[in-house]
Design a protein around this motif. Structure first.
Motif, PDB file in Angstrom:
ATOM      1  N   VAL A  71     -55.804  26.076  22.858  1.00  0.00           N
ATOM      2  CA  VAL A  71     -56.656  25.028  23.398  1.00  0.00           C
ATOM      3  C   VAL A  71     -55.981  24.406  24.611  1.00  0.00           C
ATOM      4  O   VAL A  71     -54.765  24.469  24.748  1.00  0.00           O
ATOM      5  N   SER A  72     -56.777  23.855  25.478  1.00  0.00           N
ATOM      6  CA  SER A  72     -56.166  23.099  26.564  1.00  0.00           C
ATOM      7  C   SER A  72     -56.765  21.710  26.530  1.00  0.00           C
ATOM      8  O   SER A  72     -57.963  21.541  26.347  1.00  0.00           O
ATOM      9  N   ILE A  86     -61.531  25.146  24.177  1.00  0.00           N
ATOM     10  CA  ILE A  86     -60.976  26.292  23.462  1.00  0.00           C
ATOM     11  C   ILE A  86     -60.733  27.431  24.443  1.00  0.00           C
ATOM     12  O   ILE A  86     -61.656  27.896  25.099  1.00  0.00           O
ATOM     13  N   LEU A  87     -59.490  27.863  24.548  1.00  0.00           N
ATOM     14  CA  LEU A  87     -59.148  29.000  25.409  1.00  0.00           C
ATOM     15  C   LEU A  87     -59.180  30.294  24.613  1.00  0.00           C
ATOM     16  O   LEU A  87     -59.518  31.349  25.112  1.00  0.00           O
ATOM     17  N   LYS A  88     -58.763  30.199  23.368  1.00  0.00           N
ATOM     18  CA  LYS A  88     -58.855  31.339  22.452  1.00  0.00           C
ATOM     19  C   LYS A  88     -59.253  30.815  21.078  1.00  0.00           C
ATOM     20  O   LYS A  88     -58.586  29.953  20.531  1.00  0.00           O
ATOM     21  N   SER A 113     -56.892  15.614  16.122  1.00  0.00           N
ATOM     22  CA  SER A 113     -58.107  14.976  15.634  1.00  0.00           C
ATOM     23  C   SER A 113     -59.333  15.801  16.028  1.00  0.00           C
ATOM     24  O   SER A 113     -60.250  16.016  15.225  1.00  0.00           O
ATOM     25  N   TRP A 114     -59.329  16.302  17.263  1.00  0.00           N
ATOM     26  CA  TRP A 114     -60.412  17.159  17.732  1.00  0.00           C
ATOM     27  C   TRP A 114     -60.449  18.470  16.938  1.00  0.00           C
ATOM     28  O   TRP A 114     -61.494  18.925  16.487  1.00  0.00           O
ATOM     29  N   LEU A 115     -59.269  19.039  16.732  1.00  0.00           N
ATOM     30  CA  LEU A 115     -59.150  20.313  16.031  1.00  0.00           C
ATOM     31  C   LEU A 115     -59.633  20.201  14.581  1.00  0.00           C
ATOM     32  O   LEU A 115     -60.319  21.096  14.065  1.00  0.00           O
ATOM     33  N   LEU A 116     -59.286  19.112  13.942  1.00  0.00           N
ATOM     34  CA  LEU A 116     -59.710  18.899  12.553  1.00  0.00           C
ATOM     35  C   LEU A 116     -61.229  18.849  12.453  1.00  0.00           C
ATOM     36  O   LEU A 116     -61.814  19.466  11.569  1.00  0.00           O
ATOM     37  N   LYS A 117     -61.846  18.132  13.374  1.00  0.00           N
ATOM     38  CA  LYS A 117     -63.314  18.036  13.368  1.00  0.00           C
ATOM     39  C   LYS A 117     -63.941  19.402  13.606  1.00  0.00           C
ATOM     40  O   LYS A 117     -64.886  19.800  12.944  1.00  0.00           O
TER      41      LYS A 117
END
Ligand code: 5GP
Length: 183
Positions: A71-72, A86-88, A113-117
């Motif tokens: 992710v970036s 999301i890059l990959k 926090s973003w990733l968890l959601k």
């Protein structure tokens, strides 16, 4: 290696090894019963978490599968904004799987926090987080992190997967950079 660039060692190679053994035993015990359903899925965030993820996977007393995301986050090099791209993406569906996100470091907690959601919306059977390092600000935000290796001071660190301008990831310990490196 990197002579003069490292100002101090914050976490030694041995301390990392000992902590991983401790975390692996704890995680192994916690997931012993879930193991019957399916292998635990470790989701690592590239590139910083790679060293931790591979060492943790080998220390865990149960079978695991490895997945990676890249992710970036928009923002400066040393702080994140919480806006993530999301890059990959993951290579497979995680619905019904027991997922453990493997993080190198949590600072503001915005990325996590973003990733968890994002991962929660894919309906895993369970979703938890293990991070090797956590900075003081991360304690203030409401991100549930079940397993924490080390709470460290609010300093920029490198080594063991963590970089400055893509360098120092290959150091076997965690250290702080000499200010001359930034100059
Ligand atoms: P957060 O969204 O929690 O503020 O940012 C987490 C990400 O910022 C980490 O995955 C890492 O890429 C980067 N980061 C935060 N603190 C440090 C640090 O001290 N050193 C390095 N190299 N990266 C850091």
């Amino acid at each position: 290696m990197y002579d003069g660039d490292i100002a101090s060692t914050l976490v030694t190679e041995q301390a990392i090894r000992d902590k991983i053994a401790e975390l692996a035993a704890q995680i192994g015990a916690d997931y012993a019963s879930e193991q019957a359903e399916s292998d635990l899925l470790l989701v690592g965030v590239l590139k910083g978490a790679v060293m931790f993820m591979t060492d943790l996977a080998r220390a865990l007393p149960l079978p695991v599968q490895l997945e990676f995301m890249a992710v970036s986050s928009y923002g400066s090099a040393t702080s994140s904004s919480g806006v993530v791209r999301i890059l990959k993406d993951l290579d497979r569906d995680i619905a019904g799987r027991h997922v453990l996100i493997v993080e190198d470091i949590i600072d503001s907690g915005l990325t996590l926090s973003w990733l968890l959601k994002n991962l929660e919306s894919r309906q895993p059977a369970s979703l938890q987080v293990v991070t090797l390092l956590r900075k003081p600000d991360a304690v203030k935000v409401d991100v549930p992190v079940k397993y924490v290796g080390f709470d460290i001071p609010n300093e920029f660190v490198v080594g063991y997967g963590l970089d400055y301008a893509e360098r120092y990831r290959d150091l076997p310990f965690i250290g702080t950079l000499d200010p001359a490196v930034y100059a």
